[in-house]
Write a protein that holds these residues in place. Structure first.
Motif, short mmCIF file in Angstrom:
data_model
loop_
_atom_site.label_atom_id
_atom_site.label_comp_id
_atom_site.label_asym_id
_atom_site.label_seq_id
_atom_site.Cartn_x
_atom_site.Cartn_y
_atom_site.Cartn_z
N LEU A 157 49.05 2.80 11.01
CA LEU A 157 50.13 3.78 11.12
C LEU A 157 50.50 4.35 9.75
CD1 LEU A 157 52.38 2.06 13.78
CD2 LEU A 157 50.93 4.07 14.08
N VAL A 158 50.53 3.52 8.72
CA VAL A 158 50.85 4.00 7.38
C VAL A 158 49.73 4.88 6.85
CG1 VAL A 158 51.19 3.27 4.98
CG2 VAL A 158 52.40 2.11 6.82
N ALA A 159 48.49 4.49 7.04
CA ALA A 159 47.35 5.26 6.54
C ALA A 159 47.27 6.61 7.25
CB ALA A 159 46.05 4.48 6.74
N ARG A 160 47.69 6.68 8.48
CA ARG A 160 47.62 7.91 9.25
C ARG A 160 48.60 8.97 8.75
NH1 ARG A 160 49.09 7.98 15.45
NH2 ARG A 160 49.35 10.19 15.55
N ARG A 161 49.70 8.56 8.14
CA ARG A 161 50.71 9.51 7.65
C ARG A 161 50.30 10.22 6.36
NH1 ARG A 161 55.78 10.40 8.63
NH2 ARG A 161 56.32 10.39 6.44
N ARG A 162 49.34 9.69 5.65
CA ARG A 162 48.92 10.28 4.37
C ARG A 162 47.98 11.46 4.61
NH1 ARG A 162 52.64 8.57 1.40
NH2 ARG A 162 52.78 6.35 1.19
N PRO A 163 48.15 12.56 3.85
CA PRO A 163 47.20 13.67 3.95
C PRO A 163 45.80 13.19 3.53
CG PRO A 163 49.10 14.28 2.62
CD PRO A 163 49.21 12.82 2.92
N THR A 164 44.78 13.73 4.18
CA THR A 164 43.42 13.30 3.87
C THR A 164 42.82 14.07 2.70
OG1 THR A 164 42.59 14.84 5.53
CG2 THR A 164 42.97 12.56 6.24
N VAL A 165 43.44 15.18 2.32
CA VAL A 165 42.91 15.98 1.23
C VAL A 165 43.52 15.48 -0.08
CG1 VAL A 165 42.76 18.30 0.27
CG2 VAL A 165 42.68 17.96 2.74
N GLN A 166 42.66 15.22 -1.06
CA GLN A 166 43.15 14.75 -2.36
C GLN A 166 42.78 15.77 -3.42
OE1 GLN A 166 41.52 10.92 -3.06
NE2 GLN A 166 42.63 9.94 -1.40
N GLU A 193 56.30 15.77 1.87
CA GLU A 193 54.87 15.91 2.14
C GLU A 193 54.47 17.38 2.29
OE1 GLU A 193 52.82 12.77 4.54
OE2 GLU A 193 54.89 12.39 5.17
N LEU A 194 55.33 18.16 2.96
CA LEU A 194 55.04 19.60 3.11
C LEU A 194 55.10 20.30 1.76
CD1 LEU A 194 56.98 20.38 6.41
CD2 LEU A 194 54.50 20.32 6.09
N SER A 195 56.05 19.91 0.91
CA SER A 195 56.14 20.51 -0.42
C SER A 195 54.91 20.18 -1.25
CB SER A 195 57.38 19.99 -1.15
OG SER A 195 58.55 20.43 -0.50
N GLU A 196 54.43 18.94 -1.13
CA GLU A 196 53.23 18.55 -1.86
C GLU A 196 52.01 19.34 -1.38
OE1 GLU A 196 50.61 14.53 -2.47
OE2 GLU A 196 52.76 14.31 -2.22
N LEU A 197 51.89 19.53 -0.07
CA LEU A 197 50.79 20.34 0.45
C LEU A 197 50.88 21.79 -0.04
CD1 LEU A 197 50.42 19.14 4.16
CD2 LEU A 197 48.78 18.85 2.31
N ALA A 198 52.10 22.34 -0.06
CA ALA A 198 52.29 23.72 -0.53
C ALA A 198 51.91 23.84 -2.00
CB ALA A 198 53.73 24.17 -0.30
N ALA A 199 52.26 22.83 -2.78
CA ALA A 199 51.91 22.85 -4.20
C ALA A 199 50.39 22.81 -4.38
CB ALA A 199 52.56 21.67 -4.93
N LEU A 200 49.71 22.01 -3.58
CA LEU A 200 48.24 21.97 -3.65
C LEU A 200 47.63 23.31 -3.25
CD1 LEU A 200 47.54 18.42 -2.15
CD2 LEU A 200 47.28 19.14 -4.53
N ARG A 201 48.23 23.95 -2.25
CA ARG A 201 47.76 25.27 -1.83
C ARG A 201 47.99 26.29 -2.95
NH1 ARG A 201 51.63 27.80 2.04
NH2 ARG A 201 52.67 27.92 0.03
N ASP A 202 49.18 26.24 -3.56
CA ASP A 202 49.51 27.20 -4.62
C ASP A 202 48.63 27.03 -5.86
OD1 ASP A 202 51.45 28.13 -2.92
OD2 ASP A 202 53.10 27.10 -3.93
N LYS A 203 48.18 25.79 -6.11
CA LYS A 203 47.28 25.52 -7.24
C LYS A 203 45.83 25.88 -6.94
CE LYS A 203 49.97 21.68 -9.09
NZ LYS A 203 49.99 20.23 -9.33
N LEU A 213 50.82 16.97 10.09
CA LEU A 213 52.10 16.33 9.72
C LEU A 213 53.19 16.61 10.75
CD1 LEU A 213 52.28 16.96 5.87
CD2 LEU A 213 52.01 14.78 7.02
N LEU A 214 53.28 17.86 11.17
CA LEU A 214 54.33 18.23 12.12
C LEU A 214 54.12 17.57 13.48
CD1 LEU A 214 54.79 21.99 11.20
CD2 LEU A 214 56.30 20.08 10.63
N SER A 215 52.86 17.47 13.91
CA SER A 215 52.62 16.84 15.22
C SER A 215 52.83 15.33 15.14
CB SER A 215 51.19 17.14 15.71
OG SER A 215 50.24 16.51 14.88
N ALA A 216 52.57 14.72 13.99
CA ALA A 216 52.78 13.27 13.83
C ALA A 216 54.25 12.93 13.78
CB ALA A 216 52.08 12.77 12.57
#
Length: 89
Positions: free
Chosen positions: A29-38, A59-69, A84-87
Motif C-alpha cells: 500500500l505504501v509503495a503504491r502511493r509513490r509516483p513511478t516516474v523519477q 504529490e501533485l505539486s511535485e509532479l507539476a514541478a517535474l513537468r515544468d522542469k 494519484l486522484l483515483s488512489a
C-alpha cells in the motif's frame, strides 16, 4: 502435555505468517502511493529524504514541478495525476 506444546508451536507459526502477510500488505500500500516516474539525478542536485507523510497536494505539486522542469511530458503528468486522484478517492 505433549498435545499442548504441539498446538502452541502451530499457533506461533500461524501468528508469524499473519504478521508477515500484514507487513507485506502494508508495504504494498505504501509503495503504491509513490509516483513511478523519477527525475534523473543532475550533478550538484541535492537529494532530500521525506520523513513526514506526503499529502495529495504535495504529490501533485511535485509532479507539476517535474513537468515544468521538462522531466515529465504533459501526457506523463496527466497519467500520474490521474493515478494519484483515483488512489485517493
Amino acid at each position: 502435555m505433549q498435545g499442548q506444546s504441539g498446538s502452541s508451536g502451530t499457533m506461533l507459526i500461524v501468528l508469524l505468517m499473519i504478521g508477515f502477510i500484514a507487513a507485506a500488505a502494508a508495504w504494498f500500500l505504501v509503495a503504491r502511493r509513490r509516483p513511478t516516474v523519477q527525475a534523473p539525478h543532475a550533478p550538484g542536485a541535492e537529494v532530500h529524504a521525506k520523513t513526514a507523510p506526503v499529502s495529495l497536494a504535495d504529490e501533485l505539486s511535485e509532479l507539476a514541478a517535474l513537468r515544468d522542469k521538462g522531466v515529465l511530458s504533459h501526457q506523463e503528468f496527466e497519467a500520474e495525476k490521474a493515478k494519484l486522484l483515483s488512489a485517493n478517492s
